[in-house]
Motif scaffolding. Structure first.
Motif, short mmCIF file in Angstrom:
data_model
loop_
_atom_site.label_atom_id
_atom_site.label_comp_id
_atom_site.label_asym_id
_atom_site.label_seq_id
_atom_site.Cartn_x
_atom_site.Cartn_y
_atom_site.Cartn_z
N ASP A 80 56.51 45.85 36.99
CA ASP A 80 57.08 47.17 36.67
C ASP A 80 56.95 48.14 37.83
OD1 ASP A 80 57.67 46.12 34.24
OD2 ASP A 80 56.05 47.13 33.14
N ALA A 81 55.78 48.11 38.47
CA ALA A 81 55.58 49.03 39.59
C ALA A 81 56.49 48.68 40.76
CB ALA A 81 54.11 49.01 40.02
N MET A 82 56.64 47.39 41.02
CA MET A 82 57.48 46.98 42.13
C MET A 82 58.96 47.27 41.85
SD MET A 82 55.36 46.24 44.29
CE MET A 82 56.51 45.77 45.57
N ALA A 83 59.30 47.30 40.57
CA ALA A 83 60.68 47.64 40.22
C ALA A 83 60.92 49.14 40.34
CB ALA A 83 60.98 47.17 38.79
N LEU A 84 59.89 49.89 40.07
CA LEU A 84 60.01 51.35 40.07
C LEU A 84 59.99 51.94 41.49
CD1 LEU A 84 59.99 54.07 38.48
CD2 LEU A 84 57.48 53.94 38.59
N LEU A 85 59.15 51.40 42.33
CA LEU A 85 58.94 51.99 43.66
C LEU A 85 60.22 52.23 44.47
CD1 LEU A 85 55.50 50.46 44.69
CD2 LEU A 85 56.11 52.89 44.71
N PRO A 86 61.12 51.25 44.54
CA PRO A 86 62.35 51.51 45.33
C PRO A 86 63.10 52.74 44.83
CG PRO A 86 62.20 49.20 44.73
CD PRO A 86 61.10 49.89 44.00
N LYS A 87 63.10 52.94 43.52
CA LYS A 87 63.78 54.12 42.96
C LYS A 87 63.08 55.39 43.41
CE LYS A 87 65.06 51.48 38.90
NZ LYS A 87 64.52 51.14 37.58
N LEU A 88 61.76 55.37 43.37
CA LEU A 88 61.02 56.56 43.77
C LEU A 88 61.20 56.85 45.25
CD1 LEU A 88 57.66 56.13 41.81
CD2 LEU A 88 59.77 57.26 41.09
N PHE A 89 61.29 55.81 46.04
CA PHE A 89 61.45 56.00 47.47
C PHE A 89 62.84 56.56 47.84
CE2 PHE A 89 57.90 52.77 48.21
CZ PHE A 89 56.99 53.75 48.59
N GLU A 90 63.76 56.43 46.92
CA GLU A 90 65.07 57.05 47.16
C GLU A 90 64.95 58.57 47.16
OE1 GLU A 90 67.92 55.65 44.31
OE2 GLU A 90 67.65 53.56 44.98
N ALA A 91 64.01 59.06 46.34
CA ALA A 91 63.84 60.51 46.22
C ALA A 91 62.84 61.07 47.22
CB ALA A 91 63.41 60.86 44.79
N SER A 92 61.90 60.26 47.59
CA SER A 92 60.84 60.74 48.49
C SER A 92 60.30 59.56 49.31
CB SER A 92 59.70 61.35 47.67
OG SER A 92 58.52 61.44 48.45
N PRO A 93 59.98 59.80 50.58
CA PRO A 93 59.46 58.70 51.40
C PRO A 93 58.00 58.39 51.08
CG PRO A 93 59.54 60.71 52.69
CD PRO A 93 60.15 61.04 51.36
N VAL A 94 57.43 59.19 50.19
CA VAL A 94 56.01 59.01 49.87
C VAL A 94 55.82 58.92 48.35
CG1 VAL A 94 53.69 59.96 50.12
CG2 VAL A 94 55.41 60.42 51.86
N VAL A 95 54.96 58.02 47.94
CA VAL A 95 54.56 57.95 46.54
C VAL A 95 53.04 57.77 46.51
CG1 VAL A 95 54.67 56.57 44.42
CG2 VAL A 95 56.75 56.96 45.75
N ILE A 96 52.43 58.41 45.54
CA ILE A 96 50.97 58.29 45.40
C ILE A 96 50.65 57.36 44.25
CG2 ILE A 96 48.85 59.53 44.81
CD1 ILE A 96 50.21 62.06 46.01
N MET A 97 49.73 56.46 44.48
CA MET A 97 49.23 55.65 43.37
C MET A 97 47.74 55.90 43.26
SD MET A 97 49.48 51.57 42.49
CE MET A 97 48.51 50.91 43.84
N THR A 98 47.33 56.39 42.10
CA THR A 98 45.91 56.67 41.93
C THR A 98 45.42 56.07 40.63
OG1 THR A 98 44.23 58.40 41.94
CG2 THR A 98 46.24 58.86 40.71
N GLY A 99 44.13 55.82 40.58
CA GLY A 99 43.57 55.26 39.37
C GLY A 99 42.32 54.46 39.65
N GLY A 100 41.81 53.86 38.59
CA GLY A 100 40.54 53.16 38.75
C GLY A 100 40.58 51.68 38.44
N SER A 101 41.78 51.19 38.12
CA SER A 101 41.86 49.77 37.77
C SER A 101 42.04 48.91 39.01
CB SER A 101 43.00 49.54 36.78
OG SER A 101 42.75 50.26 35.60
N MET A 102 40.95 48.36 39.45
CA MET A 102 40.88 47.71 40.75
C MET A 102 41.89 46.57 40.90
SD MET A 102 37.85 48.43 39.12
CE MET A 102 36.67 47.10 38.86
N LEU A 103 41.88 45.69 39.91
CA LEU A 103 42.76 44.53 40.00
C LEU A 103 44.23 44.94 39.99
CD1 LEU A 103 42.90 41.42 40.07
CD2 LEU A 103 42.97 41.47 37.58
N TYR A 104 44.54 45.96 39.22
CA TYR A 104 45.92 46.43 39.11
C TYR A 104 46.39 47.00 40.44
CZ TYR A 104 45.88 45.78 34.04
OH TYR A 104 45.85 45.24 32.79
#
Length: 304
Positions: A80-104
């Motif tokens: 899901d994240a890999m599908a979403l990222l290209p769309k987000l990069f169309e709007a901005s050259p930067v995306v932040i991923m934050t959280g605590g789930s190490m494996l994810y």
RNA sequence: GGGGAGAUACCAAAGUGGCCAACUGGGGCAGACUGUAAAUCUGUUGUCUGAUGACUUCGUAGGUUCGAAUCCUGCUCUCCCCA
């Protein structure tokens, strides 16, 4: 400029949410939440999910987007994240991923092996085998079908052995042969900046946050989920302790102090995981400005 | 005031002459991790040492003994019962 994913790990309670929000405002970008329990829409309080005001300020993804009754997993998140990222990069050259789930986080940064789904009936069969024969039964079964994995797996850990047995039985191919541990090439740059705090201070913040959750209505939230307590999603710090209280096993006070203790343990476990990731540049929460400027410099640096 | 029980490592709790640096549980600390991972699992926990090993521990001060956490005596403290 090459698209960049800013990865922002940090132990629970360190202050990632606020920091990510500030960073996203400055960079005018979206936030991908990488927190496997904030995924569930019914578990907002106990997972310290961003509130409505915060969600309105910066667009978040993967917060409260599934139900505790849904099936979800690391590989689905990677997909899901890999599908979403290209769309987000169309709007901005930067995306932040934050959280605590190490494996994810690692799944997005490095990818995971493609392994077919397991057959639920097979899964059920091995769960029963574990019930009846215990861990030694699982070990014997694994040694028969996948000696290679048997040699390297933690033989005390039923989860690992069950997983291997399920895959092997579902596919007819030894689980170990799926494990190639590739590092997937991503077509965006990854910059990792970790947020940390002195341990005593982190622990005090965790304790205070648990008290705040109780004041914010964690008890009611947990009560409304009591019927789902057998689900994996609810096998989570903050909920399972309250369920024990509801069941009369422990007192309210005991439940609260157990939540605090287990949250501290979780924070330590997170740090243990990230300690071996040499790509993370760590910053103490007291040096937030330094962290911002470090990130900004990395973004200006256009080399791939 | 009289009678009884007990003091063990961070906490709880076994041990009642040598196999005890001391069972076990909790907590702490460290680690592992390829599919529901805030999960699941492991190691370690007197001090020094890479390891053998050495050294100091079982309230406290003495004593008995080849040898004491374990037996004896004094002292301190805690708890219970009767007054």
């Amino acid at each position: 400029m090459k698209n960049t994913l800013i990865v922002l790990p940090g132990p629970t309670g360190v202050g990632k949410t606020g920091f990510a929000l500030e960073l996203a405002s400055r960079l005018r970008c979206d936030i991908i939440s990488c927190d496997s329990r904030q995924f569930y829409r019914e578990m907002k309080i106990g997972t310290a999910a961003p509130d409505d005001e915060q969600l309105a300020r910066v667009r978040h993804h993967f917060v409260g987007f599934i139900s505790v009754t849904d099936y979800y997993s690391v590989s689905l998140f990677e997909r899901d994240a890999m599908a979403l990222l290209p769309k987000l990069f169309e709007a901005s050259p930067v995306v932040i991923m934050t959280g605590g789930s190490m494996l994810y986080m690692d799944a997005v940064c490095r990818g995971m092996d493609d392994i077919p789904d397991t057959d639920p009936a097979v899964r059920q069969r091995y769960a029963e085998m574990y019930q009846k024969e215990g861990i030694s039964g699982l070990r014997m079964a694994l040694r028969m079908v996948d000696p290679e994995y048997y040699a390297k797996v933690d033989l005390h850990n039923p989860r690992r052995i069950l997983r291997a047995l399920e895959i092997t039985a579902s596919t007819g191919i030894p689980y170990s042969s799926f494990l190639t541990a590739p590092v997937r090439e991503r077509d965006f740059r990854i910059v990792k900046a970790g947020l940390t705090r002195e341990r005593g201070e982190l622990y005090r913040r965790i304790d205070a946050r648990v008290d705040a959750m109780m004041n914010a209505g964690l008890e009611e939230e947990a009560r409304s989920l009591l019927e789902y307590k057998g689900l994996n999603a609810l096998n989570t710090v903050g909920y399972r302790e309250l369920f024990r209280w509801f069941d009369g096993e422990i007192s309210r006070e005991e439940a609260i102090s157990l939540i605090k203790r287990n949250t501290r343990r979780y924070a330590r476990k997170q740090m243990t995981w990230w300690n071996r990731d040499n790509d993370i540049n760590w910053f103490d929460a007291s040096e937030e400005e330094m962290m911002f400027s470090w990130i900004e410099r990395r973004l200006e640096d256009n080399r791939p």
